[in-house]
Scaffold this active site. Structure first.
Site, PDB file in Angstrom:
ATOM      1  N   ASP A   1      58.557  89.654  69.007  1.00 26.94           N
ATOM      2  CA  ASP A   1      57.171  89.998  69.307  1.00 26.94           C
ATOM      3  C   ASP A   1      56.240  88.947  68.712  1.00 26.94           C
ATOM      4  O   ASP A   1      56.407  88.538  67.560  1.00 26.94           O
ATOM      5  CB  ASP A   1      56.874  91.381  68.721  1.00 26.94           C
ATOM      6  CG  ASP A   1      55.458  91.833  68.978  1.00 26.94           C
ATOM      7  OD1 ASP A   1      55.104  92.045  70.148  1.00 26.94           O
ATOM      8  OD2 ASP A   1      54.699  91.955  67.994  1.00 26.94           O
TER       9      ASP A   1
ATOM     10  N   GLU B   1      58.507  86.173  72.816  1.00 31.60           N
ATOM     11  CA  GLU B   1      57.214  86.436  73.449  1.00 31.60           C
ATOM     12  C   GLU B   1      56.361  85.254  73.005  1.00 31.60           C
ATOM     13  O   GLU B   1      55.876  85.216  71.867  1.00 31.60           O
ATOM     14  CB  GLU B   1      56.616  87.753  72.967  1.00 31.60           C
ATOM     15  CG  GLU B   1      55.286  88.067  73.651  1.00 31.60           C
ATOM     16  CD  GLU B   1      54.627  89.331  73.126  1.00 31.60           C
ATOM     17  OE1 GLU B   1      54.013  90.049  73.927  1.00 31.60           O
ATOM     18  OE2 GLU B   1      54.721  89.593  71.912  1.00 31.60           O
TER      19      GLU B   1
END
Length: 695
Positions: A305, A342
């Site tokens: 993330d 990401e």
């Protein structure tokens, strides 16, 4: 600490290397513990030590529970963020748990390359919480995901890689709790080594560790890999005005990026704090956590993330040669482990799509944005369509990277579901308690003529078709497809595009939609089966219109990748530059087989003609998003003209030879003298040989 939350304090000693240690005799599995740190309170120097706050061990293998946000969990007073609060937090915070060693999970028989993976992004609780075949006491737990009926569904659908939304132990943010909601997604980590306690079906004193391992074993035994969505970029403590539960109380200046005055957090995550990977001890903790989940908990990969935060240096600048990446590349523990970024964060130069290099795959948001636009009719021409379908070479085809570099997705946990993309023009996030201000406004959705659900059969049929178009496009694109759990079942969130705080039926997978969305489920499994069985549908390297060769090195006259205009053959320059063009044929092949996918994004049908050899001697419909009676009966012959239905995707298998035909003359042992050979004799001999020739 005993069950009544009494406590016994033991002083620790500092080693010369700076590590604080102590040996406590008689400690057994299930023992709960925490830390109190005595030191200077000097926010101007980045020091916020407060022994009144009981702190979690950052390396704890299990954590008991959540946080009492009405208790004294702040290190500072209500009057000032820079004055210490001397009230004891003991009764209000979770505790670390001693966990006994246990065997690692069953390893997967063959860890497949990412190019073969079909990633299924799911929330562990939400996937099974309404599953009718899972026993009620197991729903929403690690054991629920490992239940036979759930495993069978994944296998039958064609899912071979499951990506779990965060399962590191997490807690909710105070402002969410204040609205009577919870952090459902889990992007608010409190312990990087501990599986989330609330997902255990048994208890929270270490049993969650063994239950997680049993789940991984069951998935591996059914040839399903496990990827964790990990949140190493920030922690649940938020900014310095937030609760002090672990890291801030241990070393505020070490764990977090701070502004130059050392009083405030330098936040590039949008979550209040940013973990400082330029600090060697912090980087060691993250690498240790990753190795623990691989070697002891059995996972097969990570999705990071806001990964850009992890590669910022001491000056907070993005550094693609960061020690974080080097440590991963050099550690044999991570050989064969999937690394998915990401590739952005909220800070300066945080958007790093395409820059992560060898050994990394990346979420491709440009694929998501374009495909949403294409199917709602908001694009010009088909040149960019071809680029995205072929794995986005404009972004990733450099430095020897392969097609696995692009993780293609049209939906994810964050945003509309696929069904909601065709049902809502605008977000409907009222249930989140923020007056519909939260969530993205750039959804690139189209409600097909009516906002929200409707009983109109025409609109509903069209919506089914549009969802199938997006699903088919996703599966047939080069790169790694990522499907959001429930999209293949027609899952809806009622137009909520930011359901991070909705631990409710709004976010959970509803299995009864399989009845009304069975056409979508069937298409998904059919296409995933084709992708699994035929290599041209899951290529590993970028294709560049190379001629396909047979086993002897002879050219077969067809190409690994070609773009067909669906009338005369290959696309011409003027067709690529036609802004009104909405249809395209994608031809892929190897020496054994070939496929032609027909895309028509226009509302109207278009007359097409399929090419003959060397492209194909005939065509068979494998799957289509149109109604089957809109296409001619299979097989379809070369040169056959028919109307390609508007807004449709059709996959055709091409009948092709697996080797080049040999010259006829080579098969005559002793050719007749030229003066004795007649045209009739040649024709007769040739026809005889062609009858025997195998293609």
């Amino acid at each position: 600490m005993a069950a009544d939350r009494s406590q016994h304090n033991v002083d620790m000693a500092r080693n010369p290397d700076g590590v604080w240690i102590v040996h406590v005799p008689g400690v057994q599995a299930g023992q709960r513990y925490g830390y109190r740190v005595h030191g200077d309170w000097n926010p101007d120097a980045g020091m916020r030590f407060n022994p009144a706050k009981l702190l979690l061990d950052p390396y704890a293998r299990a954590i008991t529970a959540g946080v009492d946000y009405s208790g004294p969990i702040l290190d500072h007073t209500a009057e000032s963020n820079y004055l210490p609060d001397e009230r004891d937090s003991f009764e209000s915070v979770p505790l670390s748990v001693v966990v006994a060693p246990s065997p690692a999970p069953t390893p997967i028989q063959r860890r497949r390359p990412l190019s073969e993976c079909v990633i299924y992004e799911t929330h562990l609780k939400g996937f099974t919480n309404l599953h009718p075949s899972v026993p009620e006491h197991l729903r929403g737990t690690y054991s629920g995901l490992a239940y036979d009926a759930v495993i069978d569904y994944l296998v039958e659908t064609g899912i071979n890689t499951i990506e779990l939304l965060p399962i590191h132990h997490f807690v909710s943010e105070p402002f969410i709790v204040g609205r009577g909601l919870t952090n459902y997604w889990g992007y608010n980590t409190l312990g990087f080594f501990a599986p989330h306690a609330a997902y255990s079906s048994v208890s929270t004193l270490g049993e969650q560790v063994e239950e997680f391992k049993r789940m991984v074993s069951k998935l591996h035994e059914n040839d399903i890999e496990v990827i964790l969505d990990v949140v190493y970029n920030h922690t649940a403590e938020g900014g310095h005005e937030g609760p002090t539960l672990s890291f801030r109380g241990l070393d505020h200046l070490g764990y977090y990026r701070l502004t130059n005055d050392l009083r405030n957090d330098y936040d590039v995550t949008g979550c209040g704090n940013s973990v400082d990977t330029s600090h060697p001890g912090v980087l060691n903790m993250i690498i240790d956590s990753m190795k623990y989940w691989v070697t002891e908990m059995g996972v097969d990969g990570f999705r990071f993330d806001l990964a850009t935060t992890l590669i910022r240096n001491e000056q907070h600048h993005v550094d693609q040669n960061h020690e974080f990446k080097r440590r991963i590349a050099e550690d044999p523990a991570f050989d064969g482990i999937k690394m998915i970024a990401e590739p952005w964060d909220m800070g300066p130069y945080g958007y790093q799509v395409g820059a992560w290099g060898d050994g990394w795959s990346e979420w491709n948001d440009q694929y998501r944005n374009f495909m949403r636009d294409f199917w709602r009719g908001a694009t010009s021409g088909v040149a960019t369509l071809a680029t995205r379908l072929s794995g986005s070479p404009d972004i990733f085809n450099h430095d020897g990277r392969g097609l696995h570099s692009s993780v293609n997705f049209i939906t994810a946990h964050d945003g509309f579901t696929m069904r909601d993309l065709v049902t809502y023009d605008i977000k409907h996030n009222e249930a989140n308690g923020e007056n519909n201000r939260d969530g993205a406004d750039d959804n690139r959705s189209w409600n097909c003529g009516w906002e929200g659900e409707t009983d109109d059969p025409g609109i509903n049929d069209f919506r089914h078709r549009q969802v199938k178009n997006m699903m088919a496009t996703l599966i047939l694109s080069s790169g790694v497809p990522m499907i959001t759990a429930g999209d293949e079942l027609g899952r809806t969130q009622g137009g909520n595009n930011n359901a991070y705080c909705q631990d409710s039926p709004l976010s959970w997978v509803h299995w009864d939609t399989l009845d009304s969305w069975g056409d979508l489920s069937e298409l998904t499994s059919t296409l995933l089966k084709a992708r699994r069985e035929f290599a041209p549908l899951r290529a590993t390297q970028f294709r560049n219109h190379f001629e396909v060769l047979d086993a002897d090195g002879n050219g077969l006259g067809r190409y690994d990748l070609a773009w067909l205009d669906l009338w005369d053959g290959e696309m011409r320059d003027e067709q690529w530059h036609d802004p009104g063009r909405r249809n395209l044929g994608m031809y892929v092949s190897d020496a054994d087989c070939a496929f032609l996918t027909l895309f028509n994004g226009a509302a109207n049908d278009v007359l097409i003609r399929l090419p003959g050899e060397p492209w194909a001697k005939g065509y068979q419909v494998v799957a289509t998003t149109a109604h089957r009676d809109e296409l001619p009966e299979s097989p379809i012959g070369p040169g056959q003209e028919f109307d390609l239905p508007g807004r449709s995707v059709t996959l055709l298998r091409c009948e092709v030879p697996s080797q080049a035909p040999k010259p006829i003359v080579d098969e005559f042992e002793e050719p007749l003298p030229a003066e004795e050979t007649t045209a009739t004799d040649e024709a007769t001999a040739t026809l005889a040989k062609l009858d025997e020739q195998e293609y």
